[in-house]
Design an enzyme around this catalytic site. Structure first.
Site, short mmCIF file in Angstrom:
data_model
loop_
_atom_site.label_atom_id
_atom_site.label_comp_id
_atom_site.label_asym_id
_atom_site.label_seq_id
_atom_site.Cartn_x
_atom_site.Cartn_y
_atom_site.Cartn_z
N LYS A 52 20.24 54.34 32.27
CA LYS A 52 19.25 53.35 31.82
C LYS A 52 18.63 53.80 30.48
O LYS A 52 18.49 53.00 29.56
CB LYS A 52 18.18 53.16 32.90
CG LYS A 52 18.73 52.44 34.14
CD LYS A 52 17.82 52.53 35.36
CE LYS A 52 18.54 51.96 36.59
NZ LYS A 52 17.75 52.07 37.83
N GLN A 96 12.45 55.00 39.87
CA GLN A 96 13.76 55.11 40.49
C GLN A 96 13.63 55.38 41.98
O GLN A 96 12.95 56.33 42.39
CB GLN A 96 14.58 56.22 39.80
CG GLN A 96 16.03 56.28 40.25
CD GLN A 96 16.82 55.03 39.90
OE1 GLN A 96 16.72 54.49 38.81
NE2 GLN A 96 17.62 54.54 40.85
N ASP A 119 12.10 45.72 37.25
CA ASP A 119 13.05 45.86 38.36
C ASP A 119 12.95 44.66 39.31
O ASP A 119 13.80 44.49 40.19
CB ASP A 119 12.76 47.15 39.16
CG ASP A 119 13.83 48.22 38.93
OD1 ASP A 119 14.92 47.85 38.45
OD2 ASP A 119 13.57 49.40 39.21
#
Ligand code: NAP
Length: 292
Positions: A52, A96, A119
């Protein structure tokens, strides 16, 4: 059979974002900025966050990687998140997953400002998505939609079978595919570990989204001739021929299923890179939303 080549499509999307980011810079507008929090030393999480951050560099975004100890308290993590929420330069925040067991995942997700929830896991983002309001779509299902769109896969009136009902993949993709828009207008069946007649259901599917995390679960005898197969699964399998010592495999027995289906995503190189491209698109959107 044609490959739904996530690597190729994600690169095309990132190339486009790179141009759009350069245009913003030329206009004196803000550079998109993604802040990623990585907790502990989980190998897979390290790899995902690394990709990412690398993608941010590729498209010209700013990124900040915040590494925190596995032992960080929930309160300290919440404090860090609030700092990022208040930092006007940060457009998107991701934490994460999975988190250490002593930290409440939902509490963390709900602490991220919905306007920075790139997200798409916050209940406000999910609720807005379900209601058809502008929202950050969570990155993996959004990436799948972008892939279907790129290959102009017909979805209207098709029977889509989603195997898995997690909040991050199965549930949201099932809702997205049932929406009255393209890609969508599918009749969707959601299967899970209590579905007794999974094989019969899969055999009726025009589109199968396999998102259960079981190595090569979907076999050729579960797939109708000409079906479209999207493999979300990621399982690491020991492989001494690889430098890393492992190979990445999916939820679909690719060699046999690919002889029957019309389209299929490879693993790796299918949904994985599309997830990252979708995250980049959400971050760009979060930044652009501040323009006015
Ligand atoms: P998850 O939270 O573990 O959910 C798995 C789902 O599959 C659950 O709903 C479970 O049912 C269902 N399931 C498990 N075994 C089953 C079986 N034998 N038959 C039918 N359903 C079954 O997993 P996830 O987070 O959604 O991830 C799924 C896979 O996708 C994993 O391999 C993960 O690594 C991968 N993934 C890939 C990406 C990417 O970017 N490519 C992104 C996210 C996840 P119950 O609800 O009944 O337990």
């Amino acid at each position: 059979m044609k490959l739904l080549d996530g690597k190729l499509v994600s690169q095309a999307l990132k190339d486009k974002l790179k141009v759009q980011t350069a245009v913003r810079a030329a206009q004196g507008k803000k550079t998109p900025h993604l802040a990623a929090i990585l907790i502990g030393n989980n190998g897979a999480s390290e790899t995902y966050v690394g990709s990412k951050v690398k993608s941010c560099e590729e498209v010209g975004f700013k990124s900040t990687l915040i590494r925190l100890e596995e032992t960080i308290s929930e309160d300290d993590l919440l404090f860090k998140l609030n700092e990022l929420n208040e930092d006007d330069d940060v457009d998107g925040i991701l934490v994460q997953l999975p988190l250490p067991k002593h930290i409440g995942e939902q509490k963390i997700i709900e602490t991220i400002l919905p306007s920075k929830d790139v997200d798409g896991f916050h209940s406000e983002s999910v609720g807005r998505m379900v209601q058809g309001l502008p929202a950050f779509y969570s990155a993996t299902p959004y990436g799948i939609l972008l892939l279907l769109e790129h290959y102009q896969i017909e979805t209207k009136g098709k029977h889509a079978v989603v195997i898995g009902r997690s909040n991050i993949v199965g549930r949201p993709i099932s809702i997205m595919l049932s929406k009255n828009e393209y890609p969508g207008n599918c009749t969707v069946t959601v299967c899970h570990s209590h579905t007794p007649n999974l094989k019969e259901i899969c055999l009726q599917a025009d589109i199968i989204i396999a998102a259960l995390g079981r190595l090569e679960f979907l076999r050729a005898d579960m797939v109708k001739e000409g079906a479209v197969i999207v493999d979300v699964g990621i399982t690491r399998v020991a492989d001494s021929s690889k430098k890393s010592g492992f190979a990445i495999k999916g939820d679909v027995a690719f060699d046999e299923v690919s002889t029957k289906c019309s389209y299929i995503t490879p693993v790796p190189g299918g949904v994985g890179p599309m997830t990252i491209a979708a995250l980049m698109m959400n971050t760009f959107k979060a930044c652009a939303a501040k323009d006015n």
